[in-house]
Design a protein around this motif. Structure first.
Motif, PDB file in Angstrom:
ATOM      1  N   MET A  22       0.849  -1.177   0.000  1.00 35.79           N
ATOM      2  CA  MET A  22       0.000   0.000   0.000  1.00 35.79           C
ATOM      3  C   MET A  22       0.894   1.240   0.000  1.00 35.79           C
ATOM      4  SD  MET A  22      -2.908   1.183   2.749  1.00 35.79           S
ATOM      5  CE  MET A  22      -3.823  -0.317   2.516  1.00 35.79           C
ATOM      6  N   ASN A  23       0.539   2.196  -0.832  1.00 36.27           N
ATOM      7  CA  ASN A  23       1.320   3.415  -0.900  1.00 36.27           C
ATOM      8  C   ASN A  23       0.737   4.449   0.060  1.00 36.27           C
ATOM      9  OD1 ASN A  23       2.555   5.874  -1.621  1.00 36.27           O
ATOM     10  ND2 ASN A  23       3.064   5.030  -3.615  1.00 36.27           N
ATOM     11  N   TYR A  24       1.372   4.567   1.213  1.00 39.07           N
ATOM     12  CA  TYR A  24       0.891   5.481   2.249  1.00 39.07           C
ATOM     13  C   TYR A  24       1.011   6.940   1.829  1.00 39.07           C
ATOM     14  CZ  TYR A  24       0.975   1.313   5.136  1.00 39.07           C
ATOM     15  OH  TYR A  24       0.746   0.061   5.627  1.00 39.07           O
ATOM     16  N   ILE A  25       1.984   7.239   1.002  1.00 37.75           N
ATOM     17  CA  ILE A  25       2.157   8.617   0.542  1.00 37.75           C
ATOM     18  C   ILE A  25       0.944   9.058  -0.272  1.00 37.75           C
ATOM     19  CG2 ILE A  25       3.524  10.096  -0.991  1.00 37.75           C
ATOM     20  CD1 ILE A  25       5.987   8.523   0.000  1.00 37.75           C
ATOM     21  N   HIS A  26       0.426   8.178  -1.095  1.00 32.66           N
ATOM     22  CA  HIS A  26      -0.765   8.521  -1.872  1.00 32.66           C
ATOM     23  C   HIS A  26      -1.959   8.761  -0.959  1.00 32.66           C
ATOM     24  CE1 HIS A  26       0.906   6.460  -5.740  1.00 32.66           C
ATOM     25  NE2 HIS A  26       1.519   7.593  -5.452  1.00 32.66           N
ATOM     26  N   ILE A  27      -2.079   7.957   0.084  1.00 34.24           N
ATOM     27  CA  ILE A  27      -3.172   8.138   1.049  1.00 34.24           C
ATOM     28  C   ILE A  27      -3.060   9.496   1.730  1.00 34.24           C
ATOM     29  CG2 ILE A  27      -4.158   7.296   3.230  1.00 34.24           C
ATOM     30  CD1 ILE A  27      -3.334   4.455   2.250  1.00 34.24           C
ATOM     31  N   ALA A  58      10.168   9.593  -3.256  1.00 35.69           N
ATOM     32  CA  ALA A  58      10.909   8.873  -4.297  1.00 35.69           C
ATOM     33  C   ALA A  58      12.268   8.391  -3.792  1.00 35.69           C
ATOM     34  CB  ALA A  58      11.099   9.771  -5.521  1.00 35.69           C
ATOM     35  N   TYR A  59      12.757   8.959  -2.693  1.00 38.21           N
ATOM     36  CA  TYR A  59      14.099   8.644  -2.204  1.00 38.21           C
ATOM     37  C   TYR A  59      14.138   8.003  -0.826  1.00 38.21           C
ATOM     38  CZ  TYR A  59      15.450  11.599  -6.088  1.00 38.21           C
ATOM     39  OH  TYR A  59      15.608  12.119  -7.344  1.00 38.21           O
ATOM     40  N   TRP A  60      13.095   8.168  -0.063  1.00 36.14           N
ATOM     41  CA  TRP A  60      13.072   7.686   1.313  1.00 36.14           C
ATOM     42  C   TRP A  60      11.941   6.679   1.496  1.00 36.14           C
ATOM     43  CZ3 TRP A  60      17.096   9.035   4.297  1.00 36.14           C
ATOM     44  CH2 TRP A  60      17.854  10.127   3.887  1.00 36.14           C
ATOM     45  N   PRO A  61      11.988   5.873   2.551  1.00 36.46           N
ATOM     46  CA  PRO A  61      10.938   4.868   2.770  1.00 36.46           C
ATOM     47  C   PRO A  61       9.539   5.491   2.838  1.00 36.46           C
ATOM     48  CG  PRO A  61      12.790   4.439   4.220  1.00 36.46           C
ATOM     49  CD  PRO A  61      13.060   5.773   3.554  1.00 36.46           C
ATOM     50  N   ASN A  62       8.632   4.853   2.161  1.00 37.37           N
ATOM     51  CA  ASN A  62       7.248   5.301   2.052  1.00 37.37           C
ATOM     52  C   ASN A  62       6.638   5.604   3.419  1.00 37.37           C
ATOM     53  OD1 ASN A  62       4.212   4.584   1.866  1.00 37.37           O
ATOM     54  ND2 ASN A  62       4.809   4.790  -0.278  1.00 37.37           N
TER      55      ASN A  62
END
Length: 126
Positions: free
Chosen positions: A1-6, A68-72
């Motif tokens: 799951m992409n938490y950044i998108h959430i 894009a560079y660090w853990p989601n």
């Protein structure tokens, strides 16, 4: 799951909610469009919405660049602090604008951390 998108979607929903609060205040205090002044409580709602947009312009791009560079999960956690800061800012500014500092500080620090994370990612991972 992409938490950044959430987190990004929650930030947009939060901004929409603040916009709804402006509309509510317009009706409650009789401020007809296109007026942006006339009642202190309306003006508070209007400023919260405007300030959130000002911060969102920094937040969303840096959220995705840092992501894009660090853990989601790490970047999403910073984003969560931003969201909490915006809600604290909203609650405080609505009651008394002089008490908005903690919410603004959480917002600003989150944005600064994301900018630094994005810059270090760009320069040290290229």
């Amino acid at each position: 799951m992409n938490y950044i998108h959430i987190i990004a979607l929650l930030a947009l929903l939060q901004y929409g909610f603040f916009g709804i609060m402006v509309g509510y205040a317009r009706g409650k205090y009789g401020i007809h469009a296109p007026a942006t002044s006339g009642n202190e409580h309306f003006e508070r709602a209007f400023r919260i919405h405007a300030n959130t947009l000002e911060q969102l312009v920094i937040f969303l791009p840096t959220l995705f660049i840092a992501g894009a560079y660090w853990p989601n999960a790490v970047i999403a956690l910073i984003g969560l602090v931003y969201l909490c800061g915006r809600f604290i800012y909203w609650r405080a500014y609505t009651k008394n604008p002089q008490t908005r500092a903690i919410g603004f500080l959480l917002t600003a620090v989150s944005n600064i951390i994301l900018i630094i994370a994005g810059l270090t990612g760009v320069f040290f991972n290229s």
